[in-house]
Write an enzyme that holds these catalytic residues in place. Structure first.
Site, PDB file in Angstrom:
ATOM      1  CD  GLN A   1      -3.019  -1.144   2.129  1.00 43.05           C
ATOM      2  OE1 GLN A   1      -2.715  -2.010   3.267  1.00 43.05           O
ATOM      3  NE2 GLN A   1      -4.064  -0.543   2.168  1.00 43.05           N
TER       4      GLN A   1
ATOM      5  CG  HIS B   1      -0.983  -6.000   4.990  1.00 40.69           C
ATOM      6  ND1 HIS B   1      -0.813  -5.631   6.153  1.00 40.69           N
ATOM      7  CD2 HIS B   1      -2.215  -5.765   4.624  1.00 40.69           C
ATOM      8  CE1 HIS B   1      -2.141  -4.507   6.655  1.00 40.69           C
ATOM      9  NE2 HIS B   1      -2.716  -4.688   5.362  1.00 40.69           N
TER      10      HIS B   1
ATOM     11  CG  ASN C   1      -3.506  -7.672   7.466  1.00 38.16           C
ATOM     12  OD1 ASN C   1      -3.456  -7.094   8.849  1.00 38.16           O
ATOM     13  ND2 ASN C   1      -4.252  -7.142   6.736  1.00 38.16           N
ATOM     14  CD  GLU C   2      -7.559  -6.689   8.154  1.00 37.54           C
ATOM     15  OE1 GLU C   2      -7.685  -6.558   7.214  1.00 37.54           O
ATOM     16  OE2 GLU C   2      -7.605  -5.723   8.947  1.00 37.54           O
TER      17      GLU C   2
HETATM   18  C1  BGC Z   1      -6.551  -3.673   6.078  1.00 35.85           C
HETATM   19  C2  BGC Z   1      -5.604  -2.333   5.616  1.00 35.85           C
HETATM   20  C3  BGC Z   1      -6.741  -1.599   4.856  1.00 35.85           C
HETATM   21  C4  BGC Z   1      -7.607  -0.799   5.943  1.00 35.85           C
HETATM   22  C5  BGC Z   1      -8.593   0.115   5.599  1.00 35.85           C
HETATM   23  C6  BGC Z   1      -7.756  -3.375   6.669  1.00 35.85           C
HETATM   24  O1  BGC Z   1      -8.473  -4.447   6.606  1.00 35.85           O
HETATM   25  O2  BGC Z   1      -5.569  -4.359   6.771  1.00 35.85           O
HETATM   26  O3  BGC Z   1      -4.780  -2.988   4.532  1.00 35.85           O
HETATM   27  O4  BGC Z   1      -6.083  -0.475   4.265  1.00 35.85           O
HETATM   28  O5  BGC Z   1      -8.207  -1.806   6.577  1.00 35.85           O
HETATM   29  O6  BGC Z   1      -9.662  -0.548   4.801  1.00 35.85           O
END
Ligand code: BGC
Length: 393
Positions: free
Chosen positions: A26, A117, A161-162
């Protein structure tokens, strides 16, 4: 006048980590050998280009973070840079990230490092990503390699990540690579593969380095339901599935939980409630209590919690300062009821490539002018800096 108790809950625990986050894809720019860059080229998501050119300007960004009294920083390492071809690791990129991690510590910023990520190396995504039979082993080998080289440069590491957002956006909503829609069962298989990948990565990283702390990053949502029994039942199910399944499936394989929090969802919300809810630039509801609720929901897991993401797209910077103050009141409130919270990372340090939204959304404490790449500190960042400096709200 505030009473003593109110005052005391507003001072955060000693050693609390204060900072902001980013992810390599990002902000860095020029990461061409990934599924996301390819999707940008094909016009399926906005092109990423140079992004914030953080790959070259990281020192400037960290100087600003230091000047804002941060004592920590969440970053990520780009898998496709480290392993551009399967099993071939690029030592020059390892050297680059070593410089990055050292640049953080030289400024008194403790790194919190995510190893993956969202963006995947092309060789990995093009053969099915996490659905490929060896994917967990291959991912764990990458994590092991990075820790073998860089484990001494940071204390906190997150393999993934997530997982739920990745599976949902890529296989159910179809808005992120690989752009599959409504493949719920496939998304569940991805979720299971990610849990296995995490467990294997944990074992291999731990074997490399006994000192580091290895965590899980979860995007937890605060779910509510109206009076309708079906909604109430639905809430119980989705709450478990979205918020806790992964944590249960990987239990014993994490030393901390990184909570990323953005959303409140009420099943059966009335039109009136919908219309009255305050919202940010992306239309997401502003609902500070939900941060408290999601934090409290993590208490039974018995490991330290860091708020690794929480932020607002707010182009005019008119809502951000209040958003941060409200969020931190909720963190303080959760600490008061015994949740072991040890840090807060605003999302994000700079404006960046907001994935399917491209560069339109402005989450940053620092504004980026994408024409000149000039950085400008927003007023809300200075307000946050005071909190970081005082370790108190
Ligand atoms: C993510 C980020 C994203 C942010 C805002 C999160 O779910 O880890 O990469 O920019 O949300 O949308």
């Amino acid at each position: 006048m505030e009473d003593k108790e109110t005052q005391s809950i507003r001072t955060f625990p000693e050693g609390f980590l204060w900072g902001a986050g980013s992810s390599a894809f990002q902000v860095e720019g020029g990461i061409e050998n990934t599924d996301w860059f390819e999707a940008g080229r094909a016009g399926l998501v906005p092109p990423q280009g140079l992004a914030c050119d953080h790959y070259r300007r990281y020192e400037e960004d960290f100087d600003i973070a230091k000047s804002l009294s941060h004592n920590a920083s969440r970053i990520s390492i780009e898998w496709a840079r480290i392993e551009p071809e399967e099993g071939k690791f690029n030592e020059n990129e390892i050297a680059h990230y070593r410089d990055v991690l050292r640049a953080l510590r030289a400024r008194g910023l403790e790194p919190v490092v995510t190893l993956w990520h969202f963006s995947l190396p092309l060789w990995f995504s093009s053969r099915g990503g996490f659905l490929h039979k060896n994917a967990p082993e291959v991912f764990a080998r990458y994590c092991e390699f990075v820790v073998s080289r860089l484990g001494g440069e940071a204390e906190f590491w997150n393999p993934i990540n997530e997982p739920e957002i990745f599976a949902n956006n890529g296989y159910v909503r179809g808005i992120w690579p690989p752009f599959f829609k409504h493949r719920i069962f496939t998304a569940l298989s991805v979720g299971r593969a990610l849990a296995r990948a995490h467990i294997l990565a944990y074992k291999k990283m731990r074997a490399q380095n006994a000192q580091i702390k290895i965590g899980v990053n979860k995007d937890n949502i605060f779910y509510e339901a109206n009076w309708n029994p079906l909604n109430k039942l639905g809430k119980v199910f989705i709450n478990w599935m979205w918020n806790y399944w992964f944590l249960d499936a990987t239990k014993g394989s994490y030393d901390f939980i990184g909570l990323n929090h953005y959303f409140h969802v009420k099943l059966g919300m009335s039109k009136r409630e919908w219309a009255d809810a305050p919202r940010n630039d992306m239309g997401w509801e502003l609902h500070p209590d939900s941060l408290y609720q999601t934090l409290v929901g993590l208490k039974p897991y018995g490991v330290p919690v860091y708020v690794t993401e929480n932020g607002i797209p707010d182009k005019t910077d008119t809502k951000r300062a209040q958003f941060i103050r409200d969020a931190l009141s909720q963190v303080a409130r959760a600490i008061k009821v015994g949740v072991d919270i040890r840090g807060y990372f605003y999302w994000s340090l700079t404006d960046n490539y907001e994935l399917a939204q491209g560069f339109t959304q402005r989450f940053g404490l620092i504004e980026i002018n994408y024409e000149t790449l000039e950085r400008t500190v927003r007023p809300s960042a200075r307000m946050y800096a005071e909190i970081c400096k005082n370790n108190a709200l």
